[in-house]
Design an enzyme around this catalytic site. Structure first.
Site, PDB file in Angstrom:
ATOM      1  CD  GLU B  78      39.793  48.847  37.157  1.00 39.74           C
ATOM      2  OE1 GLU B  78      39.835  49.311  38.538  1.00 39.74           O
ATOM      3  OE2 GLU B  78      40.617  47.899  36.900  1.00 39.74           O
ATOM      4  CG  HIS B 147      42.068  37.854  35.654  1.00 42.83           C
ATOM      5  ND1 HIS B 147      42.280  37.758  37.215  1.00 42.83           N
ATOM      6  CD2 HIS B 147      42.527  38.954  35.424  1.00 42.83           C
ATOM      7  CE1 HIS B 147      43.006  38.644  37.456  1.00 42.83           C
ATOM      8  NE2 HIS B 147      43.133  39.497  36.533  1.00 42.83           N
TER       9      HIS B 147
END
Lengths: 330, 342
Positions: B78, B147
């Site tokens: 990321e 999440h």
């Protein structure tokens, strides 16, 4: 690959005149940094700064192998990279002093000099922070289909940050034209790299399949010859490279680091024998028969230019208050 | 939640007769595809964005349309892809960086906050970072604490970044197109529970300005400010309030940075009461800033303190029995609004 010094053959066509230009660039950086130190110690410069003295052969050796439209990213110890890539002395000093005439209108300062006209995408206050930016410049080059190259300068301290490894992995996957130049000046701030970097430095990149080598960063002829090969390779689509340039920070981590209790004076004296300017002078004198007064004249000319630039910067205006909230958004 | 129709909820955007309806996910894909067709400097990079079309299948088809040079599957890196976005943006491209879950934006903090947000300023206005980082927010998928977060407040805090959080397909398309065209780094948060949401989206091209709130429903007695999927919770609450004689006005800021303070303040001045609803953690959330803006701007018009409703200040739990407790419900909004209007 071993980390022993590799003796590169001297490039054909590089005569004494070429090396005298490189010498002048190194003298310019040395004199700039000595002057910056004086500005700090005489309390005329806000904040602190990190001096590049001792490492000049790397910035000059590599940037002399780049075109103006090639990119670099730089570090907190970045004045040498900026100057070697073509930055002007007066705008550099003006930025160090926080003046509106500086490269970043006084908003960046010593650690953040950027100059898109010379391909300098900016110096960075986060030691590994520009690895992604340089790699993104490489991605941009690939997508735009040009033959530019991006050079990412960073110190051995940045070997501790993961972004570098994510970036090199992708650069190799996609064969991006990025040269990762690790200026191994032995210390990350005040900690020797033997306490910070396990294993092999070049092995960090060769594990990704990135061409990796370590060279003597004090010898500009070695640096330049190596850089030419790697940059040419990248320009032709050969992909990224990782170059460790072994060097030494002659001053402390920053201008205020004057006691340096983390290292010995003996170690400093040993490295001082391998001053990159002196090494080039010696070679030019012995092999190219350059007379001593030539060096002196270059030093004097540079000193004059630096003095004029400092005067310009000292006389320049501070930014108007209305500047403070300009350029938050484009 | 609002009316279910064929398994999807109907978007509150004004519905013109004969206008086509598409889902939120389709709106995002259309925006990206149209912009990529218009401007060759745009490319998309992220984990599983190309061959798989993203984990939420929002990007299916883009690889076929634009090829692997412009729709790029990346490693699970990321920070690295955010860095690539910044560097490519500075050097003439307009990258869209896809961060699969909003929770993973914690891995790109340096690249967004220290690099992307500051490059233009630190360079004295010379360098620009025209980059979009699209990611998700929202709980209730039974995905547990890593999440499910809504972390837009972190980015709304940072000068130099813009933050969009569309609620409807119409807003999603218009805001995404504007984000791509913007010369600044823009973080677009998409609620992953909204991807199947249907709503009217014109065939004709349009964009929506960043920094312009939308009045999703007009009312007289109380202003409810809601973001992203909380707009639907607020709409449901507004219907319930209506049945007991309380007329609620619903304002969707659509972007938290820049924030359309004028529309928020004007509405609160009109209704004299306001509550702010957002799915981020309540503590130090965007609700605090919005409530403060309203309190400052409408102080002499207010008949009650401005109230804030956010997610509970706990990591999002897995068990449905607990997770649903952490998200604001329309019943809670109704109770809070009734108390304010009492």
């Amino acid at each position: 690959m071993s980390e022993k010094k590799e003796n590169m053959p001297n490039e054909p066509g590089l005569d004494a005149e070429h090396w005298l230009q490189a010498y002048e660039q190194m003298v310019k950086i040395r004199t700039f940094e000595e002057t910056a130190n004086e500005l700090y110690t005489s309390a005329r410069m806000p904040g602190i700064t990190h001096l590049y003295i001792g490492e000049e052969a790397i910035a000059v050796g590599i940037c002399e192998a780049l075109r103006q439209d090639d990119y670099i990213t730089s570090t907190h110890r970045g004045h040498g990279h900026c100057l070697a890539k073509g930055a002007a002395l007066d705008k550099m000093f003006a930025e160090l002093l926080g003046k509106e005439a500086g490269y970043c209108r006084g908003k960046g300062g010593s650690m953040h000099i950027a100059d898109q006209e010379t391909g300098n995408l900016g110096a960075n206050g986060i030691v590994g922070g520009s690895a992604g930016i340089a790699t993104g410049a490489g991605m941009s080059i690939k997508l735009r289909g040009t033959d530019q190259v991006a050079v990412c300068f960073f110190g051995d301290g940045a070997l501790g940050q993961g972004l570098l490894y994510e970036s090199m992995n992708m650069a190799q996957l996609w064969k991006l034209p990025v040269i990762y130049v690790c200026e191994n000046n032995q210390y990350g701030e005040y900690t020797h790299n033997s306490k910070a970097a396990a294993g092999s430095m070049v092995g960090r990149a060769s594990g990704f399949g990135v061409h990796a080598q370590a060279i003597d960063g004090q010898d500009i002829r070695t640096v330049h010859a190596t850089a030419r090969l790697l940059i040419d390779r990248a320009r032709k689509g050969g992909g990224p490279a990782f170059l460790v340039c072994n060097t030494y920070r002659f001053h402390g981590h920053h201008v205020g680091d004057i006691d340096r209790p983390y290292r010995t004076r003996e170690e400093e004296a040993e490295w001082a024998k391998r001053d990159p300017l002196k090494l080039l002078e010696d070679w030019l004198a012995k092999s190219q028969h350059v007379e001593a007064d030539v060096f002196q004249r270059i030093q004097q000319d540079v000193k004059t230019a630096v003095d004029e630039a400092v005067d310009f910067a000292l006389d320049a205006s501070f930014p108007n208050e209305s500047e403070v909230d300009r350029h938050v958004y484009a | 939640m609002s009316t279910l129709e064929n398994g999807t909820r109907r978007s509150p955007a004004i519905h013109a007769p004969g206008e086509r309806e598409i889902t939120f996910g389709q709106a995002i894909r259309e925006a990206i595809a149209e912009e990529m067709a218009r401007d060759e400097s745009i490319f998309l990079i992220g984990e599983d964005v190309a061959a798989a079309g993203s984990v939420f299948k929002v990007l299916v088809g883009l690889l076929d349309d634009f090829g692997p040079d412009r729709v790029i599957d990346s490693p699970i890196s990321e920070a690295g892809i955010a860095g690539i976005g910044v560097g490519a943006a500075i050097t003439g491209m307009r990258p869209i960086v896809d961060i699969m879950f909003g929770d993973f934006t914690t891995l790109v903090m340096d690249q967004l906050i220290n690099q992307a947000a500051k490059t233009h300023y630190m360079s004295g206005g010379k360098l620009k970072v025209p980059m979009v980082l699209r990611t998700t927010l929202g709980a209730s998928r039974r995905s547990a604490a890593q999440h499910s977060q809504s972390l837009h407040a972190l980015f709304s805090h940072i000068p130099g970044l813009k933050v969009a959080m569309p609620a409807t397909p119409y807003d999603a398309k218009g805001l995404m197109k504007s984000a791509i065209r913007d010369d600044n780094p823009v973080v677009v948060f998409e609620d992953k529970m909204l991807y199947q949401e249907k709503g009217p989206v014109p065939e004709a091209e349009y964009t929506l300005p960043l920094g312009q709130a939308d009045v999703k429903r007009t009312g007289e007695d109380i202003t409810i400010v809601a973001t992203s999927s909380m707009v639907y919770v607020a709409l449901e609450a507004a219907d319930k309030l209506d049945s007991i004689g309380i007329s609620a006005e619903l304002i969707d800021p659509r972007t938290t940075n820049p924030l359309d303070t004028e529309t928020l303040v004007q509405s609160a001045q009109k209704t004299s009461r306001a509550l702010v609803l957002d799915e981020g953690y309540r503590q130090y959330g965007v609700t605090g800033e919005i409530a403060s803006v309203i309190a400052d701007g409408a102080f002499y018009y207010l008949d009650a303190p401005v109230k804030r409703i956010g997610a509970m200040n706990v990591p999002v739990p897995f068990s449905p029995a607990m997770e649903d407790l952490t998200i604001p419900s329309s019943d809670y909004v109704v109770e809070t609004a009734k108390a304010l209007c009492g």
